[in-house]
Design a protein around this motif. Structure first.
Motif, PDB file in Angstrom:
ATOM      1  N   GLU A   1       0.813  -1.222   0.000  1.00 53.08           N
ATOM      2  CA  GLU A   1       0.000   0.000   0.000  1.00 53.08           C
ATOM      3  C   GLU A   1       0.848   1.276   0.000  1.00 53.08           C
ATOM      4  O   GLU A   1       0.358   2.341  -0.334  1.00 53.08           O
ATOM      5  N   ASP A   2       2.135   1.143   0.346  1.00 55.42           N
ATOM      6  CA  ASP A   2       3.039   2.304   0.255  1.00 55.42           C
ATOM      7  C   ASP A   2       3.294   2.721  -1.187  1.00 55.42           C
ATOM      8  O   ASP A   2       3.853   3.789  -1.431  1.00 55.42           O
ATOM      9  N   LEU A   3       2.935   1.855  -2.131  1.00 55.53           N
ATOM     10  CA  LEU A   3       3.251   2.132  -3.535  1.00 55.53           C
ATOM     11  C   LEU A   3       2.173   2.950  -4.241  1.00 55.53           C
ATOM     12  O   LEU A   3       2.371   3.387  -5.362  1.00 55.53           O
ATOM     13  N   HIS A   4       1.039   3.136  -3.578  1.00 57.85           N
ATOM     14  CA  HIS A   4      -0.038   3.910  -4.211  1.00 57.85           C
ATOM     15  C   HIS A   4       0.459   5.305  -4.562  1.00 57.85           C
ATOM     16  O   HIS A   4       1.040   5.998  -3.731  1.00 57.85           O
ATOM     17  N   LEU A   5       0.233   5.706  -5.805  1.00 61.63           N
ATOM     18  CA  LEU A   5       0.717   7.001  -6.277  1.00 61.63           C
ATOM     19  C   LEU A   5      -0.288   8.103  -6.006  1.00 61.63           C
ATOM     20  O   LEU A   5       0.021   9.283  -6.109  1.00 61.63           O
ATOM     21  N   ILE A   6      -1.511   7.700  -5.679  1.00 63.85           N
ATOM     22  CA  ILE A   6      -2.564   8.669  -5.396  1.00 63.85           C
ATOM     23  C   ILE A   6      -3.603   7.933  -4.544  1.00 63.85           C
ATOM     24  O   ILE A   6      -3.704   6.706  -4.624  1.00 63.85           O
ATOM     25  N   THR A   7      -4.352   8.672  -3.759  1.00 69.41           N
ATOM     26  CA  THR A   7      -5.395   8.037  -2.964  1.00 69.41           C
ATOM     27  C   THR A   7      -6.719   8.070  -3.732  1.00 69.41           C
ATOM     28  O   THR A   7      -6.868   8.801  -4.713  1.00 69.41           O
ATOM     29  N   THR A   8      -7.663   7.280  -3.267  1.00 69.22           N
ATOM     30  CA  THR A   8      -8.996   7.299  -3.858  1.00 69.22           C
ATOM     31  C   THR A   8      -9.576   8.708  -3.758  1.00 69.22           C
ATOM     32  O   THR A   8     -10.212   9.213  -4.686  1.00 69.22           O
ATOM     33  N   GLN A   9      -9.313   9.357  -2.614  1.00 70.50           N
ATOM     34  CA  GLN A   9      -9.773  10.731  -2.426  1.00 70.50           C
ATOM     35  C   GLN A   9      -9.102  11.669  -3.426  1.00 70.50           C
ATOM     36  O   GLN A   9      -9.742  12.577  -3.975  1.00 70.50           O
ATOM     37  N   GLY A  10      -7.810  11.436  -3.668  1.00 71.41           N
ATOM     38  CA  GLY A  10      -7.073  12.263  -4.636  1.00 71.41           C
ATOM     39  C   GLY A  10      -7.685  12.172  -6.026  1.00 71.41           C
ATOM     40  O   GLY A  10      -7.785  13.175  -6.746  1.00 71.41           O
ATOM     41  N   LEU A  11      -8.109  10.969  -6.404  1.00 74.40           N
ATOM     42  CA  LEU A  11      -8.772  10.790  -7.704  1.00 74.40           C
ATOM     43  C   LEU A  11     -10.120  11.494  -7.718  1.00 74.40           C
ATOM     44  O   LEU A  11     -10.504  12.105  -8.722  1.00 74.40           O
ATOM     45  N   ALA A  12     -10.831  11.419  -6.586  1.00 76.32           N
ATOM     46  CA  ALA A  12     -12.124  12.109  -6.491  1.00 76.32           C
ATOM     47  C   ALA A  12     -11.926  13.622  -6.596  1.00 76.32           C
ATOM     48  O   ALA A  12     -12.704  14.317  -7.263  1.00 76.32           O
ATOM     49  N   ASP A  13     -10.877  14.122  -5.962  1.00 70.49           N
ATOM     50  CA  ASP A  13     -10.589  15.558  -6.024  1.00 70.49           C
ATOM     51  C   ASP A  13     -10.335  16.026  -7.456  1.00 70.49           C
ATOM     52  O   ASP A  13     -10.597  17.170  -7.811  1.00 70.49           O
ATOM     53  N   LEU A  14      -9.789  15.121  -8.272  1.00 74.06           N
ATOM     54  CA  LEU A  14      -9.548  15.453  -9.685  1.00 74.06           C
ATOM     55  C   LEU A  14     -10.794  15.180 -10.541  1.00 74.06           C
ATOM     56  O   LEU A  14     -10.737  15.316 -11.762  1.00 74.06           O
ATOM     57  N   ASP A  15     -11.871  14.793  -9.877  1.00 73.44           N
ATOM     58  CA  ASP A  15     -13.136  14.514 -10.557  1.00 73.44           C
ATOM     59  C   ASP A  15     -12.985  13.402 -11.605  1.00 73.44           C
ATOM     60  O   ASP A  15     -13.370  13.556 -12.769  1.00 73.44           O
ATOM     61  N   ILE A  16     -12.392  12.295 -11.186  1.00 75.05           N
ATOM     62  CA  ILE A  16     -12.207  11.135 -12.058  1.00 75.05           C
ATOM     63  C   ILE A  16     -13.261  10.081 -11.706  1.00 75.05           C
ATOM     64  O   ILE A  16     -13.453   9.761 -10.531  1.00 75.05           O
ATOM     65  N   ASP A  17     -13.961   9.547 -12.709  1.00 78.29           N
ATOM     66  CA  ASP A  17     -14.891   8.433 -12.476  1.00 78.29           C
ATOM     67  C   ASP A  17     -14.086   7.142 -12.537  1.00 78.29           C
ATOM     68  O   ASP A  17     -13.568   6.788 -13.598  1.00 78.29           O
TER      69      ASP A  17
END
Lengths: 67, 416
Positions: free
Chosen positions: B61-77
């Motif tokens: 899990e340390d390898l995640h480049l972005i969080t689920t929240q980070g994707l939501a902040d960018l308005d990604i579906d």
């Protein structure tokens, strides 16, 4: 502007040095990124370059800490 | 002025996809972006999978480049699904549960997968035989490690040598089998292959070149050894195969797109359908001279993703041309490569190739084409600058250690 550089995550690719050579350099022995100025007080003039450095870092080792 | 797309769909959720969607939003694209991945994680970095994650020193899990929240902040579906079909006439994709998602522009970032051992090798599919491609793969190896005293690594490319070094440091008895006469043969000069072999030997790895695995022997349901083509048996509680990657190009092929060792793209990263693009490991670029180049690296994934994102957002309209670069960690030593040293016909050395600090500069005729450095970041950076600025690096300069190459490179005006 404030940033945070995580040297543990850094993979020494030098991307930040290409993007913002006034702000970042590398240690000669292992290539790990270093800051050439205070992380809490990066002049606004460098904002675009620093944002690019953040975006192109393959390990996402640089973080913007303000808005 | 071309019409701006409103709906971008990205198939694949790795480093290339993340770079593309970040660039789209950064360039002001305000349409919908749908990210469809088949793993249950946000985009993550893969390089550590063959290094610290293997030994449990770093968590997946340390390898995640972005969080689920980070994707939501960018308005990604975000969707988790397998994409089964591209309906090019209707401009939509169809997932395994029948969901249809329409696109104006489709981005294929489907990556590559580890090449499995040939089924003709007895035991190739036995429990205890691993490949290294996903977080799940590396965590499975890390989980098996406490019971493993010995390991055979099949394949002496970058994955194989990184795995061998990481596990040797961890105290596992390692044998590495490589089919070619030297390690890293497909991508690097013999000088570098020999240095790596020497380094692995010092770490306690038994390196066997010019041989391949012909049988994986088992006792009950566990692997016990690997027999090589010389007839020698090497003990193995686990077997790790690193024999190359295969582009995930089946989806493109089924849609009738041109596929030839990858999804073929032009200099703008467009496939044979102008509304479908391919980036990262799955893409193979047709070069000016008619040759094809598929670059399996973080750099290609990231630079192509960014270039395409900026292009789709209408910010740039230039062809893709970035200098390839690459790194590898062999235990605590760092290899860094720039350009295309695989194309070199002559190698110039800087420093002592038997030491742990040297660089190789590759030339084709008299043109500098690429470098490989061991623990010499500044040489690597200098090489990248010469290539990026379009200047030839004279070989007398390259081999002269009294010259500060990085300082010379920084002085160069931007050429071309």
């Amino acid at each position: 502007m404030k940033i945070k550089l995580d040297q543990e995550k850094c993979v020494s690719g030098g991307q930040c040095v290409f993007a913002a050579p006034e702000v970042f350099d590398q240690r000669e022995e292992d290539g790990v990124a270093i800051l050439l100025m205070d992380a809490d007080d990066i002049p606004e003039d460098y904002r675009d370059e620093v944002i690019e450095a953040i975006d192109i870092c393959p390990a996402r080792a640089i973080e913007l800490c303000d808005d | 002025m071309t019409k701006q797309p409103r709906r971008v769909v990205i198939v694949g959720a790795g480093q290339a996809a993340l770079s593309c969607l970040t660039a789209l939003r950064r360039a002001g694209f305000d349409g919908t972006i749908t990210l469809i991945g088949n793993e249950d994680t946000p985009p993550y970095e893969r390089p550590p999978l063959s290094k610290k994650v293997l030994t449990g020193a770093q968590a997946g899990e340390d390898l995640h480049l972005i969080t689920t929240q980070g994707l939501a902040d960018l308005d990604i579906d975000c969707m988790r699904a397998e994409v089964c079909t591209i309906d090019r006439d209707a401009k939509c994709i169809v997932t395994d549960d029948g969901t249809r998602v329409s696109y104006d522009e489709l981005v294929l970032a489907t990556g590559s997968r580890a090449r499995p051992l040939p089924a003709s090798i007895p035991g190739a599919q036995a429990a205890g035989v691993y490949m290294v491609r996903t977080i799940a793969d590396s965590e499975a190896i890390a989980g098996h490690l406490p019971q493993a005293r010995s390991c055979v690594v099949i394949g002496g490319g970058f994955i194989g040598v990184e795995v061998a070094a990481a596990l040797a440091v961890h105290g596992v008895t390692i044998t590495l089998l490589e089919f070619a006469e030297h390690l890293l043969a497909r991508v690097a000069p013999a000088e570098l292959g020999h240095w790596v072999e020497d380094k692995l030997t010092k770490l306690g790895v038994t390196v066997k070149t010019g041989t391949s695995a012909i049988e994986i022997t088992r006792t009950q349901d566990a692997v016990s050894a690997v027999r090589d083509s010389h007839g020698d048996e090497h003990p193995a509680d686990i077997v790790i195969a690193g024999i190359g990657g295969m582009p995930n190009s089946e989806l493109a092929e089924a849609a009738g797109l041109e596929v030839d060792g990858g999804v073929v793209v032009n200099e703008f990263l467009a496939t044979s359908d102008p509304h479908i693009h391919a980036i990262g490991d799955c893409a193979i670029e047709r070069q000016h001279d008619g040759t094809f180049y598929r670059c399996e690296s973080v750099q290609a994934a990231q630079d192509q993703g960014r270039h395409l994102g900026q292009s789709l957002a209408g910010k740039i309209s230039t062809p893709f041309s970035e200098v390839p670069w690459f790194w590898s960690d062999i235990g605590t030593d760092k290899i860094q490569m720039a350009g295309r040293i695989d194309l070199a016909t002559t190698i110039v050395t800087r420093g002592d190739v038997t030491s742990d600090s040297f660089s190789l500069f590759g030339y084709r005729e008299d043109t500098f084409v690429g470098s490989a450095s061991v623990n010499r970041t500044f040489d690597y950076m200098a090489a990248r600058m010469f290539l990026a600025k379009g200047h030839n690096l004279d070989h007398t300069l390259a081999e002269d250690e009294s010259v500060d190459l990085r300082a010379e490179a920084r002085k160069l005006p931007k050429g071309r």
